[in-house]
Design a protein around this motif. Structure first.
Motif, mmCIF file in Angstrom:
data_model
loop_
_atom_site.group_PDB
_atom_site.id
_atom_site.type_symbol
_atom_site.label_atom_id
_atom_site.label_comp_id
_atom_site.label_asym_id
_atom_site.label_seq_id
_atom_site.Cartn_x
_atom_site.Cartn_y
_atom_site.Cartn_z
ATOM 1 N N PHE A 191 0.850 -1.193 0.000
ATOM 2 C CA PHE A 191 0.000 0.000 0.000
ATOM 3 C C PHE A 191 0.886 1.244 0.000
ATOM 4 C CE2 PHE A 191 -2.727 3.225 1.865
ATOM 5 C CZ PHE A 191 -4.027 2.889 1.496
ATOM 6 N N VAL A 192 0.585 2.190 -0.876
ATOM 7 C CA VAL A 192 1.342 3.443 -0.937
ATOM 8 C C VAL A 192 0.471 4.591 -0.448
ATOM 9 C CG1 VAL A 192 2.175 5.211 -2.547
ATOM 10 C CG2 VAL A 192 3.041 2.883 -2.714
ATOM 11 N N THR A 193 1.014 5.424 0.433
ATOM 12 C CA THR A 193 0.296 6.611 0.886
ATOM 13 C C THR A 193 1.289 7.657 1.380
ATOM 14 O OG1 THR A 193 -1.466 7.430 2.360
ATOM 15 C CG2 THR A 193 0.019 5.788 3.265
ATOM 16 N N HIS A 194 0.846 8.929 1.393
ATOM 17 C CA HIS A 194 1.623 9.987 2.036
ATOM 18 C C HIS A 194 0.980 10.359 3.374
ATOM 19 C CE1 HIS A 194 -1.646 12.150 -0.023
ATOM 20 N NE2 HIS A 194 -1.538 12.990 0.985
ATOM 21 N N ASP A 195 -0.146 9.692 3.706
ATOM 22 C CA ASP A 195 -0.942 10.013 4.892
ATOM 23 C C ASP A 195 -0.482 9.130 6.052
ATOM 24 O OD1 ASP A 195 -2.955 10.097 6.876
ATOM 25 O OD2 ASP A 195 -4.493 10.612 5.396
ATOM 26 N N GLN A 196 0.180 9.738 7.037
ATOM 27 C CA GLN A 196 0.732 8.960 8.143
ATOM 28 C C GLN A 196 -0.363 8.317 8.987
ATOM 29 O OE1 GLN A 196 1.940 11.609 11.644
ATOM 30 N NE2 GLN A 196 2.521 12.873 9.903
ATOM 31 N N GLU A 197 -1.496 9.007 9.161
ATOM 32 C CA GLU A 197 -2.600 8.427 9.934
ATOM 33 C C GLU A 197 -3.118 7.164 9.250
ATOM 34 O OE1 GLU A 197 -7.195 9.507 11.242
ATOM 35 O OE2 GLU A 197 -5.801 11.142 10.778
ATOM 36 N N GLU A 198 -3.228 7.225 7.929
ATOM 37 C CA GLU A 198 -3.670 6.077 7.153
ATOM 38 C C GLU A 198 -2.693 4.916 7.324
ATOM 39 O OE1 GLU A 198 -6.028 6.514 3.332
ATOM 40 O OE2 GLU A 198 -3.972 6.379 2.614
ATOM 41 N N ALA A 199 -1.408 5.210 7.251
ATOM 42 C CA ALA A 199 -0.387 4.178 7.410
ATOM 43 C C ALA A 199 -0.438 3.552 8.798
ATOM 44 C CB ALA A 199 0.995 4.765 7.143
ATOM 45 N N MET A 200 -0.582 4.380 9.814
ATOM 46 C CA MET A 200 -0.625 3.880 11.184
ATOM 47 C C MET A 200 -1.838 2.986 11.411
ATOM 48 S SD MET A 200 2.051 5.042 12.877
ATOM 49 C CE MET A 200 1.618 5.013 14.617
ATOM 50 N N ALA A 201 -2.983 3.360 10.821
ATOM 51 C CA ALA A 201 -4.226 2.630 11.050
ATOM 52 C C ALA A 201 -4.279 1.307 10.294
ATOM 53 C CB ALA A 201 -5.416 3.504 10.653
ATOM 54 N N LEU A 202 -3.647 1.260 9.125
ATOM 55 C CA LEU A 202 -3.793 0.114 8.220
ATOM 56 C C LEU A 202 -2.737 -0.972 8.387
ATOM 57 C CD1 LEU A 202 -4.645 1.432 4.625
ATOM 58 C CD2 LEU A 202 -5.834 -0.368 5.882
ATOM 59 N N SER A 203 -1.541 -0.595 8.700
ATOM 60 C CA SER A 203 -0.376 -1.422 8.370
ATOM 61 C C SER A 203 -0.012 -2.436 9.438
ATOM 62 C CB SER A 203 0.838 -0.521 8.119
ATOM 63 O OG SER A 203 0.494 0.552 7.285
ATOM 64 N N ASP A 204 0.524 -3.567 8.970
ATOM 65 C CA ASP A 204 1.252 -4.467 9.853
ATOM 66 C C ASP A 204 2.679 -3.947 10.033
ATOM 67 O OD1 ASP A 204 -0.745 -6.607 10.284
ATOM 68 O OD2 ASP A 204 -0.570 -6.841 8.126
ATOM 69 N N ARG A 205 3.254 -3.450 8.926
ATOM 70 C CA ARG A 205 4.550 -2.786 8.985
ATOM 71 C C ARG A 205 4.534 -1.589 8.048
ATOM 72 N NH1 ARG A 205 9.402 -6.042 7.436
ATOM 73 N NH2 ARG A 205 7.995 -6.917 5.876
ATOM 74 N N ILE A 206 5.384 -0.616 8.366
ATOM 75 C CA ILE A 206 5.504 0.611 7.573
ATOM 76 C C ILE A 206 6.945 0.754 7.099
ATOM 77 C CG2 ILE A 206 5.375 3.137 7.608
ATOM 78 C CD1 ILE A 206 3.213 2.893 9.761
ATOM 79 N N VAL A 207 7.085 1.118 5.816
ATOM 80 C CA VAL A 207 8.390 1.475 5.259
ATOM 81 C C VAL A 207 8.395 2.989 5.089
ATOM 82 C CG1 VAL A 207 9.999 1.188 3.338
ATOM 83 C CG2 VAL A 207 8.508 -0.709 4.017
ATOM 84 N N VAL A 208 9.171 3.683 5.901
ATOM 85 C CA VAL A 208 9.271 5.137 5.795
ATOM 86 C C VAL A 208 10.349 5.463 4.768
ATOM 87 C CG1 VAL A 208 9.675 7.310 7.004
ATOM 88 C CG2 VAL A 208 8.593 5.405 8.207
ATOM 89 N N MET A 209 9.936 6.197 3.707
ATOM 90 C CA MET A 209 10.844 6.526 2.610
ATOM 91 C C MET A 209 11.379 7.948 2.742
ATOM 92 S SD MET A 209 11.016 3.842 0.670
ATOM 93 C CE MET A 209 11.813 4.626 -0.757
ATOM 94 N N ASP A 210 12.643 8.131 2.360
ATOM 95 C CA ASP A 210 13.281 9.447 2.408
ATOM 96 C C ASP A 210 14.201 9.601 1.202
ATOM 97 O OD1 ASP A 210 14.395 11.874 3.111
ATOM 98 O OD2 ASP A 210 15.777 11.008 4.578
ATOM 99 N N LYS A 211 13.787 10.399 0.235
ATOM 100 C CA LYS A 211 14.604 10.735 -0.934
ATOM 101 C C LYS A 211 15.178 9.501 -1.635
ATOM 102 C CE LYS A 211 15.862 15.198 1.109
ATOM 103 N NZ LYS A 211 16.958 16.030 1.668
ATOM 104 N N GLY A 212 14.305 8.537 -1.924
ATOM 105 C CA GLY A 212 14.717 7.378 -2.684
ATOM 106 C C GLY A 212 15.345 6.261 -1.891
ATOM 107 N N SER A 213 15.425 6.410 -0.579
ATOM 108 C CA SER A 213 16.003 5.384 0.283
ATOM 109 C C SER A 213 15.036 5.056 1.419
ATOM 110 C CB SER A 213 17.336 5.855 0.870
ATOM 111 O OG SER A 213 18.281 6.115 -0.154
#
Length: 330
Positions: A191-213
């Motif tokens: 799942f791709v999102t820019h919404d942190q609340e959405e990520a927190m509510a949905l995810s088993d795990r989150i990949v936080v991306m920063d400038k291609g890494s």
């Protein structure tokens, strides 16, 4: 041992303008919802498009169910993508939209009817079978788009900011619906999102991306409670940063308390507001802005320009001022 559904081995895709992803190493576990989270241009959608075969890679390999799919086109991969725009055909009924991919697979009409009936039951939308997309709400259209992808029985369901066009209340309902559908089907979701609340509510795990890494990979709780670098700390939730020379002290607004009598340091209240079930106090300490959450009952005792003591109950320390990027498995 948890089965690995997807292995992304050191893939890179760099565009002419320098944007893209570099040396991404990532595993997606069977039956989990893994969310790629970050601001625009961080590379999260590029990873999803590379995974789905909509974008080639410059280097590295992608394996799904143990098969190297790096060179396979999108229609040959065991994935299905749901886009922001839903991509439903306006001239087709819901039934016809759902049946389209199954017809391409030469499935018998009776089997198609059986599978669509079951899918509409899963989506809790049996009554819309003869309607057209224009007769559905945005949330209903999105559910049909997800259902159409699930009918193809993908190994991995890819969702690219699917709720971005919906209002806040409908987004919340759709998040709950997706979790229910994923739980009942057991499908693996990226799942791709820019919404942190959405990520927190949905995810088993989150990949936080920063400038291609990748800045951090972890559970929502661990990312919130233990961000491993200042970038993740600043991106996920509210965070106060106090510059202390060589280091920066970071703490959440709920991890500090106010007192008229004693505390770690004295600060000036700038603004007092209510968020309904809690109060928000903004302050200034040594020209640095702070935000503290307080109990709604206690809010009335605080006024602008008042001097109060702040006690920090839980904090993390980061180097200043560099935003270091790291990586953590979970």
């Amino acid at each position: 041992m948890t089965e690995i559904k997807v292995r992304i081995n050191h893939i890179s895709k760099v565009y002419e303008n320098g944007d893209g992803i570099r040396d991404i190493d990532l595993e997606i576990r069977n039956g989990e919802i893994l969310t790629l989270l970050g601001p625009s241009g961080c590379g999260k959608s590029t990873i999803l498009r590379c995974l789905g075969g909509f974008q080639g890679v410059d280097s590295g390999h992608i394996l799904i169910d143990g098969q190297d799919v790096t060179e396979l086109p999108a229609n040959k991969r065991p994935t299905s993508m749901v886009f922001q725009s839903y991509n439903l055909w306006d001239h087709m009924t819901v039934y016809e939209n759902l049946a389209f991919g199954l017809k391409l697979r030469k499935m018998a009409k009776s089997k198609i009817r059986e599978k669509i009936t079951a899918m509409l039951q899963l989506l809790r939308m049996p009554e819309v079978v003869k309607k057209y997309p224009s007769q559905l709400s945005g949330g209903q259209q999105q559910r049909i788009a997800i259902g159409r992808s699930l009918l193809l029985e993908p190994s991995v369901l890819l969702l690219d900011e699917p709720y971005s066009a919906l209002d806040a209340k409908i987004r919340q309902q759709m998040r709950e619906e997706l979790k229910r559908i994923q739980r009942e089907t057991g499908v693996t979701v990226a799942f791709v999102t820019h919404d942190q609340e959405e990520a927190m509510a949905l995810s088993d795990r989150i990949v936080v991306m920063d400038k291609g890494s990748i800045a951090q990979i972890d559970t929502p709780q661990n990312i919130y409670e233990n961000p491993i670098n200042r970038y993740t700390a600043s991106f996920i939730g509210e965070m106060n940063f106090l510059d202390q020379g060589l280091d920066v002290q970071a703490f959440r607004p709920e991890d500090a308390t106010l007192s008229a009598e004693h505390g770690d340091f004295l600060a000036r209240i700038d603004h007092v507001s209510s968020a309904g079930h809690y109060g928000i106090i903004t302050l200034t300490y040594q020209e640095q802005p702070l935000k503290i959450f307080v109990d709604k009952v206690a809010l009335a005792q605080y006024q602008p320009h008042q001097q109060v003591y702040v006690t920090v109950n839980k904090a993390k320390t980061y180097g200043a001022p560099a935003l270091t990027a790291g990586k953590s498995g979970a």
